[in-house]
Design a protein around this motif. Structure first.
Motif: not given
Length: 320
Positions: A53-61, A121-130, A134-139
């Motif tokens: 899930r983290l990797m999917e959301a990072m790629r989305h961003a 959609p922004t990441v918190h809209k496509a996924y969720d705020e939490a 974490l996506v921002g932290d990981a990037l």
């Protein structure tokens, strides 16, 4: 003057613009491939696992959007100086990841509360705020991993300078500090009134510091002399200021469809911009002045700096 006599100028301008657009797109494509590899499912050295899930959301961003202007500036500056493209590409990609992390956090409800970014959609809209946090932290941490990896920067001195510059430009005295000043300018923490100098300082930190470091990173990789680095820093600082003013103008004039995100929100939120302080025509005039500063700063490199001159013109003429 007849139409026949007048025709060569726009043809030449169009040809120059097309050539620049091609260069920008070519670097963007190279950066995209580099980032795709870094954001794949394969577990890297020192990693235990890569949560799906983290990797999917990072790629989305990160993937499939953006002009990649920051890595373009790093690559083209190093290229002008005869530096290694692989090192410049890695440094530019690291800067781009920091930029993307900042957008993920900036879009969240506690900050600018945006629903769309780059037409999706922004990441918190496509996924969720939490997940977005974490996506921002990981990037951010991935950016510093790439910047510090000797695979890309084989010289320890160059590697340390890139990491140090990225930390300073993106941290409390740069981008993050500028974000705080931007929130303060909205009245989040009490009434405040920013004059032109205050607004310039905030924008130089929030947007300009990372853009300026993109140029400086290319100078570091390209082994520029101290005098050359000072000239390129002048270019980068002026470019960053021009970029932010042009962004503020677009927020007033461009459509959400063209921008791929909501427009007009800065004025509604009471954000401090030079458009408010100088008016639209005054802001455009300031953009033109800053392009002149950019062109003067790189004049010593003559024709070798043409791409950087075009980058300055593109920054103020862009429509998205």
């Amino acid at each position: 003057m007849t139409s026949t006599q007048a025709s060569p100028a726009p043809v030449k301008a169009d040809a120059a613009g097309d050539a620049f657009s091609h260069k920008l797109a070519a670097v963007a494509d190279t950066v995209e491939r580099f980032l795709v590899e870094r954001l794949g499912p394969k577990v890297g050295p020192g990693e235990i696992a890569r949560p799906e899930r983290l990797m999917e959301a990072m790629r989305h961003a990160v993937l499939g959007g953006g002009k990649r202007l920051r890595p373009f500036l790093a690559v083209e500056t190093a290229r002008m100086l005869g530096g290694p493209e692989a090192g410049a590409l890695a440094a530019g990609a690291a800067i781009e990841l920091v930029h993307c992390y900042s957008l993920v956090h900036d879009d969240m409800p506690a900050m600018d509360n945006d629903d769309m970014r780059r037409g999706k959609p922004t990441v918190h809209k496509a996924y969720d705020e939490a997940t977005a946090i974490l996506v921002g932290d990981a990037l951010q941490t991935l950016a510093f991993e790439i910047a510090a990896d000797p695979q890309w920067q084989t010289d320890a001195e160059v590697r340390a300078a890139v990491v140090l510059g990225l930390a300073r430009s993106s941290g409390l005295g740069g981008m993050v500090g500028g974000q705080l000043l931007d929130l303060a300018a909205e009245g989040r923490f009490g009434a405040v009134s920013l004059d032109v100098e205050d607004t310039l300082r905030m924008q130089a930190m929030k947007t300009g510091a990372i853009l300026a470091f993109s140029v400086e990173a290319g100078a570091i990789v390209g082994r520029a002399t101290p005098d050359e680095r000072a000239a390129l820093l002048r270019y980068g600082l002026a470019l960053g200021q021009a970029f932010q003013i042009a962004d503020d103008i677009l927020d007033r004039e461009a459509s959400p469809e063209a921008m791929g995100k909501a427009t007009g929100k800065d004025k509604d939120a009471g954000k401090a911009t030079l458009v408010d302080r100088l008016g639209l025509e005054g802001a455009r005039a300031e953009c033109d002045r800053l392009v002149g500063v950019c062109e003067e700063a790189v004049s010593r490199w003559s024709e070798r700096a043409e791409t950087l001159r075009q980058a300055a013109r593109f920054t103020v003429a862009r429509k998205t």
